[in-house]
Enzyme design. Structure first.
Site, PDB file in Angstrom:
ATOM      1  N   LYS A 144      -0.882  -3.879   0.317  1.00  0.00           N
ATOM      2  CA  LYS A 144       0.398  -3.658   0.987  1.00  0.00           C
ATOM      3  C   LYS A 144       0.867  -4.856   1.835  1.00  0.00           C
ATOM      4  O   LYS A 144       1.264  -5.868   1.278  1.00  0.00           O
ATOM      5  CB  LYS A 144       0.311  -2.364   1.816  1.00  0.00           C
ATOM      6  N   PHE A 192      -5.954   9.344   0.635  1.00  0.00           N
ATOM      7  CA  PHE A 192      -5.269   8.793  -0.539  1.00  0.00           C
ATOM      8  C   PHE A 192      -5.846   7.412  -0.800  1.00  0.00           C
ATOM      9  O   PHE A 192      -5.863   6.562   0.080  1.00  0.00           O
ATOM     10  CB  PHE A 192      -3.752   8.697  -0.327  1.00  0.00           C
ATOM     11  N   ASP A 238     -10.861   1.871   4.160  1.00  0.00           N
ATOM     12  CA  ASP A 238      -9.668   1.610   3.353  1.00  0.00           C
ATOM     13  C   ASP A 238      -8.519   1.304   4.314  1.00  0.00           C
ATOM     14  O   ASP A 238      -7.945   2.208   4.931  1.00  0.00           O
ATOM     15  CB  ASP A 238      -9.343   2.816   2.464  1.00  0.00           C
TER      16      ASP A 238
HETATM   17  C1  LIG Z   1      -5.028   4.026   2.096  1.00  0.00           C
HETATM   18  C2  LIG Z   1      -4.514   3.676   0.733  1.00  0.00           C
HETATM   19  N1  LIG Z   1      -5.380   3.272  -0.212  1.00  0.00           N
HETATM   20  C3  LIG Z   1      -4.972   2.926  -1.449  1.00  0.00           C
HETATM   21  C4  LIG Z   1      -3.637   2.993  -1.800  1.00  0.00           C
HETATM   22  C5  LIG Z   1      -3.209   2.604  -3.180  1.00  0.00           C
HETATM   23  O1  LIG Z   1      -2.472   1.432  -3.140  1.00  0.00           O
HETATM   24  P1  LIG Z   1      -1.539   1.008  -4.379  1.00  0.00           P
HETATM   25  O2  LIG Z   1      -0.419   1.984  -4.418  1.00  0.00           O
HETATM   26  O3  LIG Z   1      -1.118  -0.388  -4.060  1.00  0.00           O
HETATM   27  O4  LIG Z   1      -2.399   1.079  -5.600  1.00  0.00           O
HETATM   28  C6  LIG Z   1      -2.695   3.414  -0.843  1.00  0.00           C
HETATM   29  C7  LIG Z   1      -1.258   3.499  -1.191  1.00  0.00           C
HETATM   30  O5  LIG Z   1      -0.484   4.159  -0.562  1.00  0.00           O
HETATM   31  C8  LIG Z   1      -3.148   3.758   0.439  1.00  0.00           C
HETATM   32  O6  LIG Z   1      -2.290   4.162   1.392  1.00  0.00           O
END
Ligand SMILES: Cc1ncc(COP(=O)(O)O)c(C=O)c1O
Length: 424
Positions: free
Chosen positions: A267, A137, A238
């Site tokens: 986050k 994700f 990520d």
């Molecule tokens: C690993 C990862 N990357 C990117 C995102 C996207 O973040 P945002 O919801 O702040 O756009 C998330 C959100 O859960 C995530 O867990």
């Protein structure tokens, strides 16, 4: 005001596309507890999806944000810059793994950090293609969606995704996919679909978040690093969900002996304020021309002030050690249930990024129903839990790492009772 009346208004006013896992409307929150508009108290084991590792309204974070509020709230760093933005970048450059010069940019959301990492990788390599993994994700913007390895509900119906994005199976031994299988699939991809000389980056979550809290095996991550080096591909980690002490290290990539070229963060970086970042090799980060990166709110002063305080709190309160301690307590408690609850097929996760996975006893297939029933029972008893996983059969634990011992004990009691009740 009741939850039910606001909920009815919400149904009339808000798109159902914004899915919600509870209908309890927050009134106030403190560390690991949330009180709703009806005065009921909940223990928060979701942390707003991994955002308040340092707890709701950590006094130091609130103090820093209040001080910033009294000075200025927005100038746009691209117009009138501010020192704490530079300080935060310097700190992240020093904290991220890899013995090379680093530079940082700030944005607002995790998806935006991912978008920027891909932009930087493409600009720096002059290549187009990006490889991601099934179950990954990476956000809800177009590139985030394209990279995400789960169709429902993230991609279906949203039309053509940006091209040149490829997916390879993420290694999950529990589901029969080994490191060797994943690497073979990557090799096949390079033979059948895309010339590795056209690949700008491989993006990987060191522990898949939404995908089910599966840790990338060490041999897999080091093999990815080797493959990237062999073909001039950049490795993007990520760390949006794994960062900031969640896994018992400041960053999950510190569990590995190789470093990524670029890292995305968001986050828990700013403990409840919207802020994200990309940190990476200085020469790559400097590739885009001035004006190619940034944004009106990118690196908002309140978020930056909060993030500098979050980094202090993680260090001062030794939250990496605390994450390891809390994670072992949680896993031990779940392990003790295994004999009585054969639906439990796995208990896992580094530090305090833990999960429990359930299968149906008869079919031996993933049971989203069991996981969701545990979540609902726990909610009923005052504990907020989240599920995840491609099959939805995983409960993930994302409690604040600052959760007090007595609240932790209470939460574990509720969790155990809930699991036993679903079993009965
Ligand atoms: C690993 C990862 N990357 C990117 C995102 C996207 O973040 P945002 O919801 O702040 O756009 C998330 C959100 O859960 C995530 O867990």
């Amino acid at each position: 005001m009741s939850n039910a009346t606001i909920s009815a208004r919400k149904n009339a006013a808000i798109s159902r596309g914004v899915g919600m896992t509870t209908q309890i409307y927050a009134e106030r929150a403190e560390n690991s507890e949330i009180w709703d508009v009806e005065g009921r108290r909940y223990i928060d084991f979701a942390s707003g999806i991994a955002v308040v590792n340092t707890g709701h309204r950590h006094p130091k974070v609130i103090e820093a944000v209040k001080a910033q509020l009294d000075r200025f709230t927005h100038t746009c760093h691209q117009v009138v810059p501010y020192e704490n933005y530079v300080r935060l970048a310097e700190r992240l450059n020093g904290l991220l793994p890899g013995k090379f010069d680093k530079k940082t940019i700030f944005a607002t959301t995790g998806a935006e950090a991912v978008e920027n990492a891909v932009k930087i990788a493409r600009h720096a390599t002059g290549r187009q293609a990006v490889v991601a993994f099934t179950g990954a994700f990476h956000g809800r913007t177009f590139m985030g969606m394209a990279l995400t390895g789960k169709v429902q509900p993230y991609k279906a119906g949203f039309g053509a995704m940006p091209g040149d994005v490829f997916h390879v199976p993420f290694p999950i031994a529990l589901h029969g996919v080994t490191t060797a299988d994943s690497l073979a699939a990557l090799d096949k991809l390079f033979k059948a679909d895309v010339d590795p000389a056209r690949v700008a980056a491989i993006i990987v979550e060191p522990v898949q978040g939404e995908g089910g809290f599966y840790e990338a095996p060490r041999d897999f991550v080091s093999a990815l690093r080797k493959i990237c080096d062999q073909h001039g591909i950049l490795l993007i980690a990520d760390e949006v969900q794994t960062g900031f002490a969640r896994t018992g290290k400041m960053f999950a990539m510190e569990h590995h002996d190789v470093a990524p070229d670029l890292t995305t963060m968001a986050k828990s970086l700013a403990g409840g304020f919207p802020l994200s970042a990309v940190t990476g090799r200085a020469e790559l980060m400097d590739s885009p021309n001035p004006g190619g990166l940034g944004g009106t709110y990118a690196g908002n002063p309140l978020g930056v002030a909060a993030a500098n305080a979050v980094l202090d709190v993680i260090e001062e309160e030794k939250l990496n050690d605390r994450a390891n301690l809390l994670g072992s307590r949680l896993k031990q408690r779940l392990e003790a249930l295994r004999d009585d609850v054969p639906e439990i097929v796995d208990i896992r996760g580094p530090g305090f990024m833990n999960a429990v996975e359930f299968n149906d006893l008869k079919t031996k297939l993933p049971s989203a129903e069991f996981a969701n029933n545990v979540r609902l029972k726990a909610l009923d008893k005052g504990l907020i839990l989240l599920t995840c996983g491609v099959y939805g059969n995983v409960i993930r634990f994302l409690a604040p790492i600052t959760v007090q011992d007595n609240v932790m004990t209470e939460a574990l009691d509720i969790l155990e009772t809930s699991i036993r009740e679903v079993r009965a």
